[in-house]
Write an enzyme that holds these catalytic residues in place. Structure first.
Site, PDB file in Angstrom:
ATOM      1  N   GLY A 174     -71.505  11.480 -54.776  1.00 14.81           N
ATOM      2  CA  GLY A 174     -72.662  11.506 -53.873  1.00 14.81           C
ATOM      3  C   GLY A 174     -72.587  10.351 -52.888  1.00 14.81           C
ATOM      4  N   GLY A 175     -73.264   9.274 -53.222  1.00 17.72           N
ATOM      5  CA  GLY A 175     -73.383   8.122 -52.319  1.00 17.72           C
ATOM      6  C   GLY A 175     -72.069   7.685 -51.684  1.00 17.72           C
ATOM      7  N   GLY A 213     -76.854   8.409 -58.620  1.00 20.98           N
ATOM      8  CA  GLY A 213     -77.536   7.620 -57.597  1.00 20.98           C
ATOM      9  C   GLY A 213     -78.169   6.339 -58.124  1.00 20.98           C
ATOM     10  N   ASN A 245     -70.411  15.199 -52.270  1.00 24.93           N
ATOM     11  CA  ASN A 245     -71.685  15.912 -52.180  1.00 24.93           C
ATOM     12  C   ASN A 245     -72.571  15.099 -51.246  1.00 24.93           C
ATOM     13  OD1 ASN A 245     -74.150  17.130 -52.529  1.00 24.93           O
ATOM     14  ND2 ASN A 245     -74.417  16.532 -54.677  1.00 24.93           N
ATOM     15  N   TRP A 246     -72.658  15.558 -50.006  1.00 24.32           N
ATOM     16  CA  TRP A 246     -73.412  14.790 -49.011  1.00 24.32           C
ATOM     17  C   TRP A 246     -74.918  14.848 -49.252  1.00 24.32           C
ATOM     18  CZ3 TRP A 246     -70.979  16.145 -43.535  1.00 24.32           C
ATOM     19  CH2 TRP A 246     -69.706  15.576 -43.467  1.00 24.32           C
ATOM     20  N   LYS A 247     -75.363  15.809 -50.068  1.00 26.22           N
ATOM     21  CA  LYS A 247     -76.805  16.028 -50.272  1.00 26.22           C
ATOM     22  C   LYS A 247     -77.475  16.238 -48.911  1.00 26.22           C
ATOM     23  CE  LYS A 247     -76.383  13.591 -54.559  1.00 26.22           C
ATOM     24  NZ  LYS A 247     -76.986  12.796 -55.621  1.00 26.22           N
ATOM     25  N   HIS A 267     -77.018  21.821 -59.470  1.00 25.06           N
ATOM     26  CA  HIS A 267     -77.076  20.352 -59.433  1.00 25.06           C
ATOM     27  C   HIS A 267     -78.398  19.900 -60.060  1.00 25.06           C
ATOM     28  CE1 HIS A 267     -77.403  16.262 -57.937  1.00 25.06           C
ATOM     29  NE2 HIS A 267     -76.088  16.292 -57.796  1.00 25.06           N
ATOM     30  N   GLU A 290     -80.511  17.790 -59.218  1.00 26.73           N
ATOM     31  CA  GLU A 290     -81.635  17.662 -58.279  1.00 26.73           C
ATOM     32  C   GLU A 290     -82.244  19.024 -57.988  1.00 26.73           C
ATOM     33  OE1 GLU A 290     -79.441  15.463 -55.352  1.00 26.73           O
ATOM     34  OE2 GLU A 290     -79.397  13.750 -56.721  1.00 26.73           O
ATOM     35  N   SER A 331     -72.468   8.101 -59.774  1.00 18.35           N
ATOM     36  CA  SER A 331     -72.070   6.760 -59.302  1.00 18.35           C
ATOM     37  C   SER A 331     -70.570   6.502 -59.399  1.00 18.35           C
ATOM     38  CB  SER A 331     -72.855   5.679 -60.049  1.00 18.35           C
ATOM     39  OG  SER A 331     -74.243   5.838 -59.823  1.00 18.35           O
ATOM     40  N   GLU A 348     -72.368  15.752 -65.067  1.00 17.87           N
ATOM     41  CA  GLU A 348     -73.097  14.676 -64.398  1.00 17.87           C
ATOM     42  C   GLU A 348     -74.266  14.213 -65.267  1.00 17.87           C
ATOM     43  OE1 GLU A 348     -72.343  14.742 -59.921  1.00 17.87           O
ATOM     44  OE2 GLU A 348     -74.033  16.059 -60.264  1.00 17.87           O
TER      45      GLU A 348
HETATM   46  P1  PGA Z   1     -73.894   9.794 -56.896  1.00 19.81           P
HETATM   47  O1  PGA Z   1     -74.256  11.350 -56.904  1.00 19.81           O
HETATM   48  O2  PGA Z   1     -72.410   9.672 -56.751  1.00 19.81           O
HETATM   49  O3  PGA Z   1     -74.632   9.232 -55.701  1.00 19.81           O
HETATM   50  O4  PGA Z   1     -74.379   9.214 -58.184  1.00 19.81           O
HETATM   51  C1  PGA Z   1     -73.432  12.261 -57.581  1.00 19.81           C
HETATM   52  C2  PGA Z   1     -74.057  13.630 -57.523  1.00 19.81           C
HETATM   53  O5  PGA Z   1     -75.283  13.744 -57.561  1.00 19.81           O
HETATM   54  O6  PGA Z   1     -73.340  14.642 -57.441  1.00 19.81           O
END
Ligand code: PGA
Length: 251
Positions: A233-234, A172, A9-11, A94, A96, A212, A166
């Site tokens: 994500g990251g 993050g 997930n590049w966001k 998601h 966010e 994470s 999640e």
């Molecule tokens: P993260 O994000 O791996 O940076 O914690 C995961 C996500 O939000 O899907």
């Protein structure tokens, strides 16, 4: 029985130029993967990432979709538009988007329908906040998100649906749920699916862990019996890191 699925997930990261560099570096590193590999990229990167990954094992996903076919929804993108670009997956709900953009279980429910109509596989995110976890509400929160989010969906639909568990406090933050914790919460999710949607759906639905997840902890998390994949994500923003997650089974 359930094929593992690792999705990045590049966001809101990567211009077209940056995405080309990342995907070009990634492709040779993941060509022998034993799992499904998905990159959920910003709308603006879809066209170039689809073209770069053509014929490879990478499938492309979006990070959001509107539930309507078309209409006066300034700034939104519909499932028919995504399909035209050859998008195969879409993240829905998601945390966010729930936190900053007013997404609710009700919009999640409608967005799933929009995706299914165009044969886009929804990756539906559920999870609890730190405060909900600390006040012992995790199970209830997840149960409600499942009942409301998936209301009306049947076995045939669940064949296309992927769930991403999640825990919001792990996104993050560098804090990962322990593998045992993630496994037992996902087990609970399967129990809820069984109770409200039936045994077969609870056994067949692929459930990812997200929060994470990285090159270091992927193997342990993926060794858990209930965990079928990861939403990353990251660690999906660097080809080396993401390839190690994808190749978690090749020590
Ligand atoms: P993260 O994000 O791996 O940076 O914690 C995961 C996500 O939000 O899907």
């Amino acid at each position: 029985m359930r094929k593992p699925i690792i999705a990045g997930n590049w966001k809101m990261n990567n211009t077209i130029r940056e995405s080309k560099a990342l995907v070009t570096e990634l492709l040779p590193l993941i060509k022998d993967a034993n799992c499904d590999v998905v990159l959920c990229v910003p709308f603006t990167d879809i066209k170039s990432v689809v073209s770069l990954t053509k014929g490879s094992i990478i499938k492309v996903g979006a990070q959001n979709v509107h539930f309507a076919e078309n209409g006066a929804y300034t700034g939104e993108i519909s499932a028919t538009m995504l399909k035209e670009l050859k998008v195969n997956y879409c993240i829905i709900g998601h945390s966010e988007r729930r936190q900053y953009f007013g997404e609710t279980d009700e919009t999640v429910n409608k967005k799933i329908a929009a995706c299914l109509k165009y044969k886009i596989k929804p990756i539906v995110c559920i999870g609890e906040t730190l405060q909900q976890r600390e006040s012992n509400q995790t199970k209830d929160i997840l149960k409600n998100q499942i009942i409301e989010g998936f209301k009306g969906y049947k076995s045939k639909d669940f064949e296309k649906i992927i769930i991403a568990y999640e825990p919001i406090w792990a996104i993050g933050t560098g804090k990962t749920a322990t593998a045992q914790d993630a496994n037992s919460t996902i087990k609970h999710i399967r129990e809820v699916l069984k109770k409200y949607f039936g045994l077969s759906i609870s056994q067949k639905t692929r459930i990812q862990y997200g929060g994470s997840m990285n090159a270091k902890n992927a193997f342990e998390l993926m060794s858990m019996p209930e965990i079928d994949g990861g939403l990353i994500g990251g660690a999906s923003l660097k080809a080396q890191d993401f390839s190690k997650v994808v190749n978690y089974d090749k020590k």
